[in-house]
Scaffold this motif. Structure first.
Motif, short mmCIF file in Angstrom:
data_model
loop_
_atom_site.label_atom_id
_atom_site.label_comp_id
_atom_site.label_asym_id
_atom_site.label_seq_id
_atom_site.Cartn_x
_atom_site.Cartn_y
_atom_site.Cartn_z
N LYS A 147 30.90 23.78 25.79
CA LYS A 147 31.61 24.63 24.80
C LYS A 147 31.82 25.92 25.41
CE LYS A 147 31.58 25.89 19.91
NZ LYS A 147 30.67 25.73 18.87
N LEU A 148 30.76 26.26 26.04
CA LEU A 148 30.49 27.79 26.59
C LEU A 148 31.28 27.95 27.91
CD1 LEU A 148 26.89 28.67 26.10
CD2 LEU A 148 28.72 29.45 24.57
N ILE A 149 31.24 26.99 28.86
CA ILE A 149 32.15 26.97 29.97
C ILE A 149 33.45 26.84 29.75
CG2 ILE A 149 32.59 25.45 32.18
CD1 ILE A 149 29.91 27.16 32.07
N HIS A 150 33.96 26.06 28.89
CA HIS A 150 35.52 25.95 28.37
C HIS A 150 35.97 27.34 27.74
CE1 HIS A 150 39.14 24.09 27.11
NE2 HIS A 150 38.90 24.69 25.78
N LYS A 151 35.13 28.13 27.01
CA LYS A 151 35.60 29.18 26.50
C LYS A 151 35.70 30.38 27.81
CE LYS A 151 34.08 32.56 22.69
NZ LYS A 151 33.96 33.79 23.67
N ILE A 152 34.71 30.43 28.67
CA ILE A 152 34.64 31.20 29.77
C ILE A 152 35.87 30.81 30.44
CG2 ILE A 152 33.50 31.85 32.03
CD1 ILE A 152 30.87 31.32 30.45
N SER A 153 36.44 29.57 30.78
CA SER A 153 37.49 29.36 31.56
C SER A 153 38.45 29.83 31.04
CB SER A 153 37.36 27.80 32.04
OG SER A 153 37.82 27.09 30.79
N LYS A 154 38.43 30.00 29.89
CA LYS A 154 40.16 30.21 28.99
C LYS A 154 40.31 31.95 29.01
CE LYS A 154 41.55 26.18 28.62
NZ LYS A 154 42.41 25.65 29.34
N ASN A 155 39.05 32.55 29.48
CA ASN A 155 39.06 34.03 29.60
C ASN A 155 40.28 34.69 30.68
OD1 ASN A 155 38.36 36.88 30.48
ND2 ASN A 155 36.93 36.59 28.90
N MET B 147 40.36 36.96 32.54
CA MET B 147 39.52 37.29 33.81
C MET B 147 39.14 36.11 34.73
SD MET B 147 39.46 40.51 33.95
CE MET B 147 38.64 40.65 35.44
N ALA B 148 38.96 35.07 34.13
CA ALA B 148 38.85 33.44 34.89
C ALA B 148 39.82 33.74 35.89
CB ALA B 148 38.40 32.46 33.87
N ARG B 149 40.97 33.65 35.34
CA ARG B 149 42.36 33.32 36.06
C ARG B 149 42.14 34.41 37.20
NH1 ARG B 149 45.99 32.47 38.94
NH2 ARG B 149 47.98 31.95 38.41
N ALA B 150 41.94 35.55 36.90
CA ALA B 150 42.12 36.44 38.07
C ALA B 150 41.04 36.20 38.98
CB ALA B 150 42.03 38.08 37.26
N GLN B 151 39.79 35.76 38.64
CA GLN B 151 38.71 35.69 39.58
C GLN B 151 38.53 34.11 40.07
OE1 GLN B 151 35.56 36.99 37.21
NE2 GLN B 151 36.25 39.25 37.45
N ARG B 152 39.49 33.46 40.00
CA ARG B 152 39.24 31.99 40.38
C ARG B 152 39.40 31.79 41.76
NH1 ARG B 152 44.89 28.84 38.54
NH2 ARG B 152 46.17 29.68 40.28
N LEU B 153 38.85 30.71 42.19
CA LEU B 153 39.00 30.40 43.76
C LEU B 153 40.20 29.96 44.21
CD1 LEU B 153 35.88 28.19 44.42
CD2 LEU B 153 36.07 30.74 44.65
N ASP B 154 40.63 30.52 45.62
CA ASP B 154 41.82 29.75 45.93
C ASP B 154 41.64 28.50 46.62
OD1 ASP B 154 40.22 30.50 48.24
OD2 ASP B 154 41.82 30.96 49.34
N LYS B 155 42.82 27.71 47.02
CA LYS B 155 42.40 26.27 47.41
C LYS B 155 41.56 26.27 48.78
CE LYS B 155 46.73 26.55 50.42
NZ LYS B 155 48.16 25.82 50.29
N SER B 156 41.52 27.19 49.65
CA SER B 156 40.59 26.96 50.76
C SER B 156 39.32 27.23 50.32
CB SER B 156 40.99 28.22 51.68
OG SER B 156 42.27 28.25 52.04
N ALA B 157 38.80 28.09 49.60
CA ALA B 157 37.48 28.34 48.92
C ALA B 157 36.91 26.89 48.29
CB ALA B 157 37.12 29.49 48.35
N LEU B 158 38.02 26.64 47.29
CA LEU B 158 37.60 25.24 46.39
C LEU B 158 37.39 24.12 47.31
CD1 LEU B 158 37.64 24.29 43.42
CD2 LEU B 158 40.15 24.05 43.72
N SER B 159 38.12 23.81 48.21
CA SER B 159 38.14 22.81 48.99
C SER B 159 36.85 22.58 49.99
CB SER B 159 39.43 22.78 50.12
OG SER B 159 39.16 21.41 50.78
N ALA B 160 36.55 24.00 50.28
CA ALA B 160 35.37 23.93 51.23
C ALA B 160 34.06 23.79 50.46
CB ALA B 160 35.26 25.18 51.88
#
Length: 466
Positions: free
Chosen positions: A315-323, A325-338
Motif C-alpha cells: 500500500k505504501l509503495i503504491h502510494k510512493i510510486s504515484k508521487n 517526484m517518483a516519475r522524475a527520479q525513476r530509473l532509465d532503461k539501462s539502469a533498470l536492465s542492469a
C-alpha cells in the motif's frame, strides 16, 4: 613606493599585458590550430582558444606577444575536453570506490545494457496482451523473492529513495530520528539536510551514544508521521552505547499507527559471516523485523548500477510510486536492465562468481599472492611483494580489513608522487596508493586480464628512469 602607487603600477602593468595577449582569431589562425581543428573539430578548438585567452587575461603580465608559445597551452586545454577511453585500473585495494565509479557491473549486466540500447525493448509493453506493460514488473518480482517484501520501486540513487519515501509518507509532518544516526552520507550530504529538503520536520531523540525506545515514544505527538532508522554503515559506534532494535521500533510505530522507515544504505542481501567479515544487517532482516519501508543503494554491496531501491508494504509503495517526484527520479532503461540482471544472479545463487564486488571480496589471499609473484617474475627491478590489507569502501563495513598482497614499487631517481603520476598518465591509468614512501598496487581490485598491461607499464617506467 606606497600602497596606492603599488596598486596603480600593478594595474598599469596588467593593462599593458592585455596588449600582448593573442586574439582568439590569432590563436585559431595558427598552423598548429588547423591540425587540432582537423582532428577534433572547430567548435572544440574555438572553445579551448577562448578559455586560453581568459586564462592569459587573468595572468596578464607578459611584455612580449609570443603566439607560438600559446599552442602548447591550447593543445593541453583541447585534450581536457576530448572524450577518451574511460577504463581505469583500480590498484588502491578499495573495492567500492566512489571516486572511481563504485564497482564494475557483471558481464551479463553490461550485455543487458547493450541489448536494451541497440534495439527497441519491452520496457513498458506487454508482449502477451499487446498493451501497455508494467515498467518494474520483473524487478519487483525479483526483489520480493529475495527480500520477502510485498512491493518495490526503484529511483536513481538512495538519497532520492529516502527523500521520496519521507516526502510522500511524512509530508510536512514530524519524523523521529536518533541523534546517534544523524549521519553524513556521500558527497557531504547529511541526513538532516535530506529530511529538510523533503519538507518534513525532523525531531531528534536520545543522545549520540544512547537512545532508548522510550525516547522515541516520549517524542510522539499528533504531528508524528514516522520513525526513521539510519544504518551507520560508514562508521562504528562502540563502548557505552545503546540503540533500540528494529523490532522494537517497528512495534512502537504500529502501536501509535505511524510508519517505520529504515535507510539501510549498503544493500546487503547475503550473510557475510562465513567470509570472516563484520556483522552487517541484511535487507531481509529489516523486512522480517516488520519495518514498513526500507531503502538501500543498488551500487554498493548489491553490486549493481547506481540506483535507490524502496521496498516494503504494498500500500505504501503504491502510494510512493504515484508521487510526481517518483516519475522524475525513476530509473532509465539501462539502469533498470542492469539492476534486474544483477538481482537475477542472486536468484540463481551465482552472485559470488558473477558479481565483481563479491568476486573481489571473496578472492583468496593465496590467489592474490600467486598473481603478484607472476607479475614480479616478469619485472627485473624495483618491484617487490609486500603484505597488506584491502578495504570494502563505499561507506560500508568500515572496520573490515581483507588480507592481501601488494606490488611495492620504488624506482631510483623518481619520487613516489611522481611515480604515481606516471602511472595515472598511462593510456589506461593505474591508480595506486602510498605507504611508507612506497607506491603500492593492490591486485585484489584489478581484473586478471590487466596483469600483462601492468607488467608492460612497469617495465617501461623502469627503462624510462634507468
Amino acid at each position: 613606493m606606497n600602497e596606492k602607487l603599488k596598486k596603480k603600477s600593478a594595474k598599469m602593468t596588467k593593462k599593458d599585458g592585455y596588449k600582448n595577449i593573442p586574439s582568439v582569431d590569432e590563436l585559431m589562425s595558427m598552423k598548429q590550430s588547423g591540425i587540432l581543428i582537423e582532428k577534433f573539430g572547430r567548435k572544440l578548438v574555438l572553445y579551448a582558444a577562448r578559455e586560453l585567452q581568459s586564462i592569459m587575461r587573468s595572468n596578464a603580465n607578459t611584455n612580449t606577444k609570443d603566439i607560438s608559445s600559446s599552442i602548447n597551452s591550447l593543445e593541453e586545454i583541447v585534450n581536457k575536453y576530448v572524450l577518451k577511453d574511460k577504463t581505469i585500473i583500480n590498484g588502491t585495494g578499495v573495492i567500492i570506490h566512489t571516486n572511481l565509479g563504485r564497482v564494475p557491473l557483471s558481464s551479463e549486466s553490461i550485455k543487458s545494457i547493450n541489448s536494451v540500447n541497440s534495439s527497441y525493448t519491452d520496457l513498458e509493453f506487454n508482449i502477451n496482451t499487446g498493451k501497455r506493460g508494467e515498467r518494474h514488473k520483473l524487478l519487483n518480482a525479483y526483489l520480493n523473492i529475495l527480500t520477502g517484501s510485498e512491493a518495490s520501486y526503484a529511483v536513481n540513487n538512495n538519497a532520492s529513495a529516502i527523500m521520496l519515501a519521507i516526502k510522500d509518507i511524512v509530508g510536512k509532518g514530524e519524523i523521529l530520528i536518533s541523534r546517534g544516526e544523524l549521519v553524513e552520507i556521500g558527497g557531504g550530504f547529511r541526513i538532516p539536510e535530506v529530511i529538510q529538503a523533503s519538507g518534513a520536520k525532523l525531531i531528534e531523540v536520545g543522545t549520540t551514544n544512547k537512545t532508548y525506545i522510550r525516547d522515541y515514544e516520549n517524542a510522539i505527538t499528533k504531528k508524528t508521521k514516522a520513525i526513521l532508522k539510519v544504518h551507520s554503515s560508514n562508521f562504528s559506534l562502540k563502548g557505552f552505547t545503546s540503540m533500540p532494535t528494529k523490532k522494537e521500533i517497528s512495534l512502537l510505530a504500529k502501536k501509535h499507527n505511524i510508519i517505520s522507515i529504515e535507510d539501510l544504505g549498503s544493500g546487503l542481501l547475503i550473510d557475510t559471516k562465513k567470509m570472516n567479515l563484520p556483522n552487517e544487517p541484511t535487507i531481509q532482516d529489516s523486512i522480517k523485523s516488520g519495518i514498513d519501508i526500507v531503502t538501500f543503494s543498488g551500487d554498493k554491496l548489491l553490486g549493481g548500477p547506481q540506483a535507490g531501491i524502496i521496498i516494503g508494504r504494498e500500500k505504501l509503495i503504491h502510494k510512493i510510486s504515484k508521487n510526481p517526484m517518483a516519475r522524475a527520479q525513476r530509473l532509465d532503461k539501462s539502469a533498470l536492465s542492469a539492476l534486474t540482471t544483477t538481482l537475477k544472479h542472486y536468484i540463481e545463487d551465482e552472485h559470488l562468481i558473477k558479481i565483481p564486488v563479491w568476486q573481489m571480496i571473496n578472492m583468496r589471499e593465496k590467489e592474490i599472492k600467486k598473481r603478484v609473484d607472476a607479475i614480479i617474475e616478469e619485472i627485473p627491478n624495483n618491484v617487490r611483494r609486500v603484505k597488506g590489507t584491502s578495504k570494502i569502501g563505499g561507506g560500508t563495513m568500515p572496520e573490515a580489513e581483507l588480507p592481501t598482497w601488494l606490488l611495492s614499487i620504488k624506482i631510483p631517481n623518481i619520487n613516489t608522487e611522481e611515480l604515481l603520476k606516471n602511472l595515472r598518465d598511462l593510456p589506461k591509468p593505474i591508480i595506486g596508493r602510498i605507504n611508507d614512501n612506497n607506491a603500492l598496487i593492490d591486485i585484489r581490485t584489478i581484473p586478471v586480464e590487466f596483469d600483462k598491461y601492468i607488467i608492460q607499464s612497469l617495465n617501461k617506467l623502469n627503462k624510462k628512469y634507468k
